[in-house]
Every structure is written in C-alpha cells, then in structure tokens.
Design a protein around this motif. Structure first.
Motif, PDB file in Angstrom:
ATOM      1  N   LYS A  51       5.053   5.561  -5.045  1.00 43.94           N
ATOM      2  CA  LYS A  51       5.253   5.637  -6.499  1.00 43.94           C
ATOM      3  C   LYS A  51       4.382   6.728  -7.103  1.00 43.94           C
ATOM      4  O   LYS A  51       4.832   7.499  -7.970  1.00 43.94           O
ATOM      5  N   ALA A  52       3.125   6.821  -6.636  1.00 45.45           N
ATOM      6  CA  ALA A  52       2.204   7.836  -7.145  1.00 45.45           C
ATOM      7  C   ALA A  52       2.681   9.249  -6.805  1.00 45.45           C
ATOM      8  O   ALA A  52       2.410  10.195  -7.550  1.00 45.45           O
ATOM      9  N   LEU A  53       3.389   9.384  -5.695  1.00 41.49           N
ATOM     10  CA  LEU A  53       3.903  10.687  -5.270  1.00 41.49           C
ATOM     11  C   LEU A  53       5.276  10.996  -5.860  1.00 41.49           C
ATOM     12  O   LEU A  53       5.832  12.054  -5.603  1.00 41.49           O
ATOM     13  N   GLY A  54       5.817  10.066  -6.635  1.00 39.82           N
ATOM     14  CA  GLY A  54       7.128  10.290  -7.236  1.00 39.82           C
ATOM     15  C   GLY A  54       8.288  10.047  -6.290  1.00 39.82           C
ATOM     16  O   GLY A  54       9.394  10.537  -6.519  1.00 39.82           O
ATOM     17  N   ILE A  55       8.053   9.280  -5.247  1.00 42.74           N
ATOM     18  CA  ILE A  55       9.107   8.951  -4.288  1.00 42.74           C
ATOM     19  C   ILE A  55       9.853   7.720  -4.803  1.00 42.74           C
ATOM     20  O   ILE A  55       9.238   6.700  -5.110  1.00 42.74           O
ATOM     21  N   GLY A  56      11.165   7.817  -4.893  1.00 49.30           N
ATOM     22  CA  GLY A  56      11.973   6.740  -5.450  1.00 49.30           C
ATOM     23  C   GLY A  56      11.881   5.452  -4.667  1.00 49.30           C
ATOM     24  O   GLY A  56      11.618   5.458  -3.455  1.00 49.30           O
ATOM     25  N   PRO A  57      12.107   4.311  -5.306  1.00 46.18           N
ATOM     26  CA  PRO A  57      11.962   2.997  -4.667  1.00 46.18           C
ATOM     27  C   PRO A  57      12.965   2.723  -3.565  1.00 46.18           C
ATOM     28  O   PRO A  57      12.768   1.800  -2.771  1.00 46.18           O
ATOM     29  N   THR A  58      14.055   3.502  -3.502  1.00 48.13           N
ATOM     30  CA  THR A  58      15.064   3.263  -2.466  1.00 48.13           C
ATOM     31  C   THR A  58      14.852   4.114  -1.221  1.00 48.13           C
ATOM     32  O   THR A  58      15.595   3.987  -0.248  1.00 48.13           O
ATOM     33  N   VAL A  59      13.838   4.987  -1.256  1.00 50.35           N
ATOM     34  CA  VAL A  59      13.626   5.916  -0.134  1.00 50.35           C
ATOM     35  C   VAL A  59      13.008   5.219   1.068  1.00 50.35           C
ATOM     36  O   VAL A  59      13.421   5.426   2.208  1.00 50.35           O
ATOM     37  N   LEU A  60      11.996   4.388   0.810  1.00 46.89           N
ATOM     38  CA  LEU A  60      11.274   3.755   1.912  1.00 46.89           C
ATOM     39  C   LEU A  60      11.930   2.461   2.371  1.00 46.89           C
ATOM     40  O   LEU A  60      12.414   1.674   1.556  1.00 46.89           O
ATOM     41  N   GLN A  61      11.929   2.261   3.674  1.00 43.71           N
ATOM     42  CA  GLN A  61      12.243   0.956   4.232  1.00 43.71           C
ATOM     43  C   GLN A  61      11.080   0.577   5.139  1.00 43.71           C
ATOM     44  O   GLN A  61      10.408   1.442   5.706  1.00 43.71           O
ATOM     45  N   HIS A  62      10.813  -0.702   5.249  1.00 41.62           N
ATOM     46  CA  HIS A  62       9.626  -1.160   5.970  1.00 41.62           C
ATOM     47  C   HIS A  62       9.986  -2.151   7.072  1.00 41.62           C
ATOM     48  O   HIS A  62      10.865  -2.998   6.897  1.00 41.62           O
ATOM     49  N   VAL A  88       0.837  -1.204   0.000  1.00 47.54           N
ATOM     50  CA  VAL A  88       0.000   0.000   0.000  1.00 47.54           C
ATOM     51  C   VAL A  88       0.871   1.252   0.000  1.00 47.54           C
ATOM     52  O   VAL A  88       0.644   2.191  -0.784  1.00 47.54           O
ATOM     53  N   PHE A  89       1.882   1.268   0.849  1.00 47.54           N
ATOM     54  CA  PHE A  89       2.740   2.446   0.946  1.00 47.54           C
ATOM     55  C   PHE A  89       3.710   2.546  -0.226  1.00 47.54           C
ATOM     56  O   PHE A  89       4.039   3.648  -0.673  1.00 47.54           O
ATOM     57  N   ASP A  90       4.162   1.424  -0.730  1.00 48.19           N
ATOM     58  CA  ASP A  90       5.005   1.464  -1.930  1.00 48.19           C
ATOM     59  C   ASP A  90       4.225   2.042  -3.108  1.00 48.19           C
ATOM     60  O   ASP A  90       4.762   2.824  -3.901  1.00 48.19           O
ATOM     61  N   PRO A 131     -11.962   9.692  -1.061  1.00 43.97           N
ATOM     62  CA  PRO A 131     -11.585   9.878   0.343  1.00 43.97           C
ATOM     63  C   PRO A 131     -10.095  10.144   0.481  1.00 43.97           C
ATOM     64  O   PRO A 131      -9.300   9.792  -0.389  1.00 43.97           O
ATOM     65  N   LEU A 132      -9.733  10.775   1.582  1.00 41.44           N
ATOM     66  CA  LEU A 132      -8.324  10.964   1.907  1.00 41.44           C
ATOM     67  C   LEU A 132      -7.797   9.682   2.550  1.00 41.44           C
ATOM     68  O   LEU A 132      -8.521   8.998   3.277  1.00 41.44           O
ATOM     69  N   THR A 133      -6.536   9.364   2.294  1.00 46.65           N
ATOM     70  CA  THR A 133      -5.939   8.149   2.861  1.00 46.65           C
ATOM     71  C   THR A 133      -4.711   8.485   3.689  1.00 46.65           C
ATOM     72  O   THR A 133      -3.986   9.430   3.385  1.00 46.65           O
ATOM     73  N   SER A 134      -4.485   7.686   4.710  1.00 46.62           N
ATOM     74  CA  SER A 134      -3.330   7.937   5.574  1.00 46.62           C
ATOM     75  C   SER A 134      -2.028   7.557   4.884  1.00 46.62           C
ATOM     76  O   SER A 134      -0.962   8.080   5.235  1.00 46.62           O
ATOM     77  N   ALA A 135      -2.094   6.662   3.897  1.00 52.09           N
ATOM     78  CA  ALA A 135      -0.871   6.305   3.170  1.00 52.09           C
ATOM     79  C   ALA A 135      -0.347   7.519   2.409  1.00 52.09           C
ATOM     80  O   ALA A 135       0.831   7.881   2.517  1.00 52.09           O
ATOM     81  N   THR A 136      -1.216   8.156   1.643  1.00 52.75           N
ATOM     82  CA  THR A 136      -0.801   9.322   0.862  1.00 52.75           C
ATOM     83  C   THR A 136      -0.462  10.509   1.746  1.00 52.75           C
ATOM     84  O   THR A 136       0.600  11.124   1.602  1.00 52.75           O
ATOM     85  N   GLU A 137      -1.339  10.836   2.679  1.00 57.58           N
ATOM     86  CA  GLU A 137      -1.104  12.017   3.521  1.00 57.58           C
ATOM     87  C   GLU A 137       0.069  11.792   4.466  1.00 57.58           C
ATOM     88  O   GLU A 137       0.834  12.715   4.743  1.00 57.58           O
ATOM     89  N   GLY A 138       0.218  10.567   4.954  1.00 56.51           N
ATOM     90  CA  GLY A 138       1.350  10.270   5.827  1.00 56.51           C
ATOM     91  C   GLY A 138       2.671  10.394   5.109  1.00 56.51           C
ATOM     92  O   GLY A 138       3.641  10.948   5.646  1.00 56.51           O
ATOM     93  N   LEU A 139       2.737   9.903   3.877  1.00 50.95           N
ATOM     94  CA  LEU A 139       3.973   9.998   3.106  1.00 50.95           C
ATOM     95  C   LEU A 139       4.288  11.440   2.724  1.00 50.95           C
ATOM     96  O   LEU A 139       5.459  11.844   2.719  1.00 50.95           O
TER      97      LEU A 139
END
Length: 234
Positions: free
Chosen positions: A32-43, A26-28, A211-219
C-alpha cells in the motif's frame, strides 16, 4: 511515463510465499505504501517449512525441495514469485530453468539495496532474529558487498524470536527497534532488517536513520521483475 508504470504495476500478479501468517499484513502494508494495488499480491503461508528447518537447525534438502515445489506452484499463476523467508532463501537456486515466471528472494533484494545505500563506505549491520537465518543471510550480504568492499556485520537479536513465537509481537518489535538504535549508535552507516517479520520495527526506531526492510525492498524488486515479465509477454 509515471502513469504507465502505475498502470502496469497494478495489472501484474505477484505471489508471496511466507512462513508466518503475520507477514501477510506486513507485505500488504508495504504494498500500500508503494502504491501497489490490493489485487496485485496473492499470499501463501507455509509455516511448516520454517518449523521443519528449525527442528533440523539447518535448511535440509527435504525442506528445500518442498519449498521449491511451493514456489513452482505459485509461479503457474504469477508474473513474479517472492520468497519472503530468509531461512528458506537458498531454495530458489536452480529454479529459473523450471518456470517462465521470475522467482526472487526478498532478502537478496534487501542485500542489494543495503550495498547501494552504503554510499559513505561505512559498515552495514544486518539484524536477524532466528538462528537458522544467520548463515544464509551472512553469505548473501557478504556476496552482495564484495564489489563495494563494504564491511558487513550480522547480529542476532537475542531472545527476540522467542517473543515472536510466544505471540508477543509488541515485545519482539521493541527488541528489534532497540537493536537498530544500538547499531546506529555503534557507528553503522546502514542497518538492514534481515527478516520480513521485523519490518514494522522500523517505525519504532528513535535514531535519525530508518533501517531498510525486506518487505519494502523485496516488493520493489518484485514489481520491477513483474513489469519486465508483463512487458515481454511471457
């Protein structure tokens, strides 16, 4: 300016603490939709923390302490740590003095975004799927709405969490989307999905508003916080 922001956005390090494995995707996807590179997030996934809170019916001191330790461990290697579980959200209180990294709640970012989006002064409906998140979510949104005088209603999507836990993700998301449609038809000006696991239901909504989502707004909030952290050189 935009190019500089994109470059900074993709060199920062954002760590996410989840309580469901499915939230990684979900967060990946949101990243991606926000243009955040694949190496930025760690889970990191700690399903045991939410399970313990569910057994107790509330966020206990023991679970809160364990959550804090997990967050601090992630903070050692990240510019920003994003806690994605709304049940565990209150655990971050008081952690700022223990780390130079920024630790934030995805649901808090969601609450602020919902209040900002409520430009017509109508009702904000927040949907929850699990009982243990109703109280902390209600407290968080009520606090965020105080200055605006916005009306906030918290709704539990009955039966949805049982579907999620049984592995019926399709049924879970369908139930959430139906609840979103119902909230808009009931006159909500803004609908917020209070749990990260609900995020993909946004694409199933049939009413005109999403609706607003916590994944998008949180990121979004995590990127802003990490950008400040990188700029300060902390």
């Amino acid at each position: 300016m935009l190019k500089d922001f994109r470059e900074k956005r993709n060199v920062m390090r954002i760590a996410c603490l989840h309580t469901a494995q499915s939230n990684v995707a979900v967060f990946d996807s949101a990243a991606k939709a926000l243009g955040i590179g694949p190496t930025v997030l760690q889970h990191e996934v700690r399903a045991d923390l939410l399970a313990a809170a569910e057994r107790s019916g509330v966020l206990t001191a023991q679970v809160s302490n364990a959550t804090q330790q997990a967050l601090l461990s992630l903070a050692d290697h990240a510019d920003t740590v994003l806690l994605t579980c709304s049940t565990l959200g209150p655990s971050i209180e008081g952690l700022a003095k223990n780390t130079s990294s920024v630790i934030i709640r995805a649901d808090e970012a969601l609450a602020r975004a919902a209040v900002r989006a409520n430009t017509q002064g109508g009702k904000i409906v927040v949907l929850c799927a699990i009982q243990t998140t109703v109280e902390p979510t209600s407290r968080l949104f009520m606090h965020a709405a105080q200055a605006s005088k916005a009306l906030v209603e918290i709704r539990l999507v009955c039966g949805a969490w049982a579907r999620f836990k049984s592995g019926d993700l399709t049924g879970y998301l369908a139930a959430v989307a139906e609840a979103v449609d119902r909230a808009y038809l009931d006159g909500a000006s803004v609908v917020a999905l209070g749990q990260a696991s609900m995020s993909e239901a946004a694409s199933l909504v049939t009413t005109s508003s999403s609706p607003l989502t916590s994944a998008t707004e949180g990121l979004k909030a995590a990127v802003e916080a990490a950008s400040r952290h990188v700029k300060s050189g902390s």
